[in-house]
Design an enzyme around this catalytic site. Sequence first.
Site, PDB file in Angstrom:
ATOM      1  N   ASP A  59     -22.895  21.210 -35.369  1.00 27.93           N
ATOM      2  CA  ASP A  59     -22.229  21.869 -34.943  1.00 27.93           C
ATOM      3  C   ASP A  59     -21.696  22.940 -34.752  1.00 27.93           C
ATOM      4  O   ASP A  59     -22.256  24.065 -35.697  1.00 27.93           O
ATOM      5  CB  ASP A  59     -20.875  21.645 -35.960  1.00 27.93           C
ATOM      6  N   ASP A  60     -20.939  24.016 -34.042  1.00 26.31           N
ATOM      7  CA  ASP A  60     -20.829  24.844 -33.187  1.00 26.31           C
ATOM      8  C   ASP A  60     -21.559  25.858 -32.464  1.00 26.31           C
ATOM      9  O   ASP A  60     -20.957  26.631 -32.249  1.00 26.31           O
ATOM     10  CB  ASP A  60     -19.944  25.677 -34.624  1.00 26.31           C
TER      11      ASP A  60
ATOM     12  N   HIS B  52     -18.084  19.598 -28.014  1.00 23.35           N
ATOM     13  CA  HIS B  52     -17.728  19.764 -29.257  1.00 23.35           C
ATOM     14  C   HIS B  52     -16.619  21.140 -28.580  1.00 23.35           C
ATOM     15  O   HIS B  52     -15.990  21.546 -29.572  1.00 23.35           O
ATOM     16  CB  HIS B  52     -18.230  20.905 -29.938  1.00 23.35           C
TER      17      HIS B  52
ATOM     18  N   HIS C 287     -12.820  24.856 -29.277  1.00 26.31           N
ATOM     19  CA  HIS C 287     -13.091  24.395 -31.041  1.00 26.31           C
ATOM     20  C   HIS C 287     -11.359  24.947 -31.590  1.00 26.31           C
ATOM     21  O   HIS C 287     -11.421  25.290 -32.495  1.00 26.31           O
ATOM     22  CB  HIS C 287     -13.579  25.219 -31.647  1.00 26.31           C
TER      23      HIS C 287
ATOM     24  N   HIS D  91     -23.649  23.387 -39.713  1.00 24.69           N
ATOM     25  CA  HIS D  91     -23.414  24.248 -38.489  1.00 24.69           C
ATOM     26  C   HIS D  91     -24.420  25.084 -38.842  1.00 24.69           C
ATOM     27  O   HIS D  91     -25.084  25.569 -39.616  1.00 24.69           O
ATOM     28  CB  HIS D  91     -22.109  24.899 -38.957  1.00 24.69           C
TER      29      HIS D  91
END
Length: 264
Positions: A84-85, A135, A139, A231
């Site tokens: 993620d991210d 995503h 965020h 991540h």
Amino acid sequence: MVRHGGGRGWRGRVLAATLGVAVLATTASVWTAQAHPGRQAHAEPTARPSSTAAGAPGAAPAAVPRSIVHASDQGARGVNITIDDGPDPVWTPQVLQVLRDNGVKATFCMVGPQAQAHPDLVKAVVADGHRLCDHSVAHDTGMDHKAESYQRQQILDAEQMIIEASGGVRPVYYRAPGGAFTPYSREVAASHGMRPLGWNVDSKDFERPGTAAIVATVKQEVANGPTILFHDAGGDRSQTVEALRQVLPWLKQQGYTFGFPVVR
């Protein structure tokens, strides 16, 4: 599972990249990358199956189930590695190399402005056979409390950023920031061919507890289900890179195979 703080400087750069979107003025929630498991409890299946290849360049979006998926397409002994991210120019290449060294495919859940800023990395992810996941733009882990128009903008603007950065490859999944799904956000994503994506194992790598702690968490919790959360952005991810080096061979030794979350 609780929401964890951190990475505010990175989040600030994301917001700065999207100041042209007026609704982002409301995104004052503290950056976080985890979620309370209750966030993933909504599961109302509905589907209009399509034969379109998942994530194929130029493929028109076809609706998928709006229920939150956790299962692996590799069955009972399958695991799904999700990252993620990112993408991040420092950490994403290192994560990609570890995955390459172990012959593992993963799902990369990308923040729209990060993808927009690093299209070369998005293309590298696709070239290595990994899948893309939307995503959101900012965020914003509180987006489940925001207007439906805001939720829609966050999902669809990020989708477009990722498609453009990838050279036309569509995200296959949508993961709400911090697991902040709503029935509406799941419907928006699913109607654009993005299966809502949850997780079973929170590696806690976002907190940087040490490589040994990350590895131990995965080993202890993998029996909870197949989808594992890591991540590649939001701060120093060196512990994540090293943890992946250790845990991927261990998972193989335990008889697990690596796959992708079920789409339909």
